[in-house]
Motif scaffolding. Structure first.
Motif, PDB file in Angstrom:
ATOM      1  N   ALA A 115      -1.736   4.622  -2.661  1.00  0.00           N
ATOM      2  CA  ALA A 115      -0.317   4.276  -2.627  1.00  0.00           C
ATOM      3  C   ALA A 115       0.229   4.264  -1.210  1.00  0.00           C
ATOM      4  O   ALA A 115       1.071   3.417  -0.867  1.00  0.00           O
ATOM      5  CB  ALA A 115       0.468   5.257  -3.500  1.00  0.00           C
ATOM      6  N   TRP A 116      -0.237   5.172  -0.353  1.00  0.00           N
ATOM      7  CA  TRP A 116       0.298   5.192   1.008  1.00  0.00           C
ATOM      8  C   TRP A 116      -0.054   3.911   1.754  1.00  0.00           C
ATOM      9  O   TRP A 116       0.708   3.477   2.639  1.00  0.00           O
ATOM     10  CB  TRP A 116      -0.191   6.422   1.778  1.00  0.00           C
ATOM     11  N   GLN A 117      -1.193   3.298   1.403  1.00  0.00           N
ATOM     12  CA  GLN A 117      -1.552   2.036   2.053  1.00  0.00           C
ATOM     13  C   GLN A 117      -0.614   0.912   1.617  1.00  0.00           C
ATOM     14  O   GLN A 117      -0.229   0.060   2.431  1.00  0.00           O
ATOM     15  CB  GLN A 117      -3.003   1.680   1.730  1.00  0.00           C
ATOM     16  N   VAL A 118      -0.283   0.895   0.345  1.00  0.00           N
ATOM     17  CA  VAL A 118       0.696  -0.090  -0.125  1.00  0.00           C
ATOM     18  C   VAL A 118       2.018   0.109   0.597  1.00  0.00           C
ATOM     19  O   VAL A 118       2.637  -0.846   1.096  1.00  0.00           O
ATOM     20  CB  VAL A 118       0.882   0.011  -1.649  1.00  0.00           C
ATOM     21  N   ASP A 119       2.476   1.356   0.682  1.00  0.00           N
ATOM     22  CA  ASP A 119       3.730   1.651   1.372  1.00  0.00           C
ATOM     23  C   ASP A 119       3.666   1.193   2.830  1.00  0.00           C
ATOM     24  O   ASP A 119       4.638   0.620   3.356  1.00  0.00           O
ATOM     25  CB  ASP A 119       4.018   3.151   1.321  1.00  0.00           C
ATOM     26  N   ALA A 120       2.539   1.454   3.481  1.00  0.00           N
ATOM     27  CA  ALA A 120       2.393   1.062   4.885  1.00  0.00           C
ATOM     28  C   ALA A 120       2.427  -0.448   5.041  1.00  0.00           C
ATOM     29  O   ALA A 120       3.050  -0.976   5.983  1.00  0.00           O
ATOM     30  CB  ALA A 120       1.094   1.629   5.452  1.00  0.00           C
ATOM     31  N   LEU A 121       1.776  -1.154   4.138  1.00  0.00           N
ATOM     32  CA  LEU A 121       1.794  -2.617   4.204  1.00  0.00           C
ATOM     33  C   LEU A 121       3.209  -3.157   4.016  1.00  0.00           C
ATOM     34  O   LEU A 121       3.651  -4.071   4.740  1.00  0.00           O
ATOM     35  CB  LEU A 121       0.876  -3.201   3.134  1.00  0.00           C
ATOM     36  N   LEU A 122       3.935  -2.608   3.073  1.00  0.00           N
ATOM     37  CA  LEU A 122       5.288  -3.091   2.810  1.00  0.00           C
ATOM     38  C   LEU A 122       6.228  -2.795   3.976  1.00  0.00           C
ATOM     39  O   LEU A 122       7.150  -3.575   4.259  1.00  0.00           O
ATOM     40  CB  LEU A 122       5.828  -2.461   1.528  1.00  0.00           C
ATOM     41  N   ALA A 123       5.987  -1.676   4.657  1.00  0.00           N
ATOM     42  CA  ALA A 123       6.855  -1.294   5.773  1.00  0.00           C
ATOM     43  C   ALA A 123       6.479  -1.983   7.077  1.00  0.00           C
ATOM     44  O   ALA A 123       7.270  -1.983   8.030  1.00  0.00           O
ATOM     45  CB  ALA A 123       6.802   0.224   5.973  1.00  0.00           C
ATOM     46  N   ALA A 124       5.309  -2.562   7.127  1.00  0.00           N
ATOM     47  CA  ALA A 124       4.825  -3.174   8.375  1.00  0.00           C
ATOM     48  C   ALA A 124       5.607  -4.444   8.697  1.00  0.00           C
ATOM     49  O   ALA A 124       6.211  -5.068   7.821  1.00  0.00           O
ATOM     50  CB  ALA A 124       3.343  -3.499   8.249  1.00  0.00           C
ATOM     51  N   ARG A 125       5.569  -4.796   9.972  1.00  0.00           N
ATOM     52  CA  ARG A 125       6.147  -6.050  10.423  1.00  0.00           C
ATOM     53  C   ARG A 125       5.086  -6.790  11.238  1.00  0.00           C
ATOM     54  O   ARG A 125       5.190  -6.955  12.446  1.00  0.00           O
ATOM     55  CB  ARG A 125       7.403  -5.800  11.266  1.00  0.00           C
TER      56      ARG A 125
END
Length: 373
Positions: free
Chosen positions: A106-116
């Motif tokens: 889940a943290w990877q999904v969160d990181a992807l969504l927060a990335a720019r």
């Protein structure tokens, strides 16, 4: 051989290409990633990737360091990162280099969504269909797919899973395999019902050979390198040997009945016999746990290991070998000069291990020699 020491790993790149074509033929309409992680299973990742560059549309490795080595060598294909990323700090490089990361937490999904990211990232969502190593449960996978699919900088979303027992022929292995396939089908149908197309990457080498786990992508690994991908009762295929680990005799000795050989008196000659000392040991990657009787070829003739494998040498029985000399070709596994093949899988059985550990264990001090027919 090497420049001085008579040990090398001969890598047949045409055999590698043959095995890739065989895998692609089993994949139906799916495309095959060429898995070149772990230095192409010990064969040399950059050399193998370049040999397959005109055949394989993409490659797969475990991590960014392996992908970077391919990029540095001139490989421009997409590269799947099978273990994904280990920190959000890797995402800018992943986007820049066009790597396709597996996403399994889940943290990877969160990181992807927060990335720019400067460029969109092609993400491969990992479903835990029953391996219970990495990935999301069925319910979690449906939820996380929807989150990623709604993100403008996540593109090329795929579903990936790993089969734990596709190589097994017993009933328990078959049942586990079918349960995992059913889990994948359930998730895909649920996502289809929500309006999503779900390209999948399901089949590793044994599942590719079985031919009943089709998807947009297959990811053949061990099959590319000529080792048996599954129990022959499941299905056998006409693979070609890619790596031959070969050396020569550096000494021929005579033993009287009752004389010990090697460390710890691990072998006692049962009768008068001739033995040969081979320049290859466990520091080169030959398994120290090889049992007495593990096969080896001498001038194309079958012989056997006797005594313990040492760091730099091992000892073989020459008693029944016709006219052995210090020039005799010794094949630890692979293809002899006369065409006789000693399968790495057979050697692995003598070492109580698997072909993967033998091939990936061939050390850096063993020269690789690449050739094409």
């Amino acid at each position: 051989m090497g420049r001085y020491r008579p040990l090398r790993a001969d890598i047949d790149l045409d055999a590698l290409r043959h095995n890739y074509r065989l895998a692609q033929a089993q994949a139906g309409s799916g495309r095959c990633l060429a898995v070149v992680k772990a230095n192409a299973y010990g064969h040399g990742a950059t050399a193998c990737a370049h040999a397959l560059a005109d055949l394989a549309p993409a490659f797969a490795v475990a991590m960014i360091e392996e992908a970077d080595a391919l990029r540095d060598s001139g490989i421009t294909h997409p590269i799947v990162l099978l273990e994904g990323f280990f920190s959000p700090a890797e995402l800018p490089l992943i986007a820049e280099q066009g790597y396709w990361p597996a996403v399994h937490q889940a943290w990877q999904v969160d990181a992807l969504l927060a990335a720019r990211p400067a460029r969109p990232i092609n993400a491969w969502l990992k479903l835990d269909s029953g391996m219970h190593r990495l990935g999301f449960s069925a319910d979690e996978a449906v939820t996380q797919w929807q989150r990623l699919a709604a993100c403008s900088h996540v593109q090329g979303l795929h579903l990936i899973t790993h089969f734990a027992t596709a190589d097994g022929a017993d009933d328990a292995a078959q049942q586990q395999y079918e349960r995992q396939r059913a889990c994948v089908t359930d998730v895909v149908e649920r996502l289809n019902a929500l309006g999503y197309e779900v390209p999948c990457c399901l089949a590793n080498s044994p599942a590719t050979v079985r031919g009943n786990a089709q998807g947009a992508w297959h990811r053949p690994g061990i099959i590319l390198y000529g080792a048996a991908p599954c129990d022959p009762k499941v299905r056998s295929v006409s693979l070609k040997t890619v790596m031959t680990l070969r050396s020569r005799l550096i000494a021929i000795r005579s033993l009287a009945a009752g004389e010990p050989l090697g460390y710890g008196r691990g072998f006692i000659a049962p009768h008068a016999m001739t033995v040969g000392i081979v320049a290859c040991g466990y520091a080169d990657g030959y398994d120290r746990h090889a049992r007495e009787g593990t096969p080896v070829l001498v001038g194309g003739q079958r012989s056997r290991i006797v005594g313990r494998v040492s760091m730099d040498m091992l000892t073989i029985d020459l008693t029944d070998i016709v006219a052995p000399t210090l020039d005799s070709d010794v094949v630890l596994w692979g293809r002899a000069e006369d065409g006789t093949v000693l399968a790495v899988d057979e050697v692995a059985q003598g070492c109580d291990t698997i072909s993967y550990t033998l091939m990936t264990g061939v050390s850096a001090r063993v020269p690789r020699r690449y050739h094409r027919s």
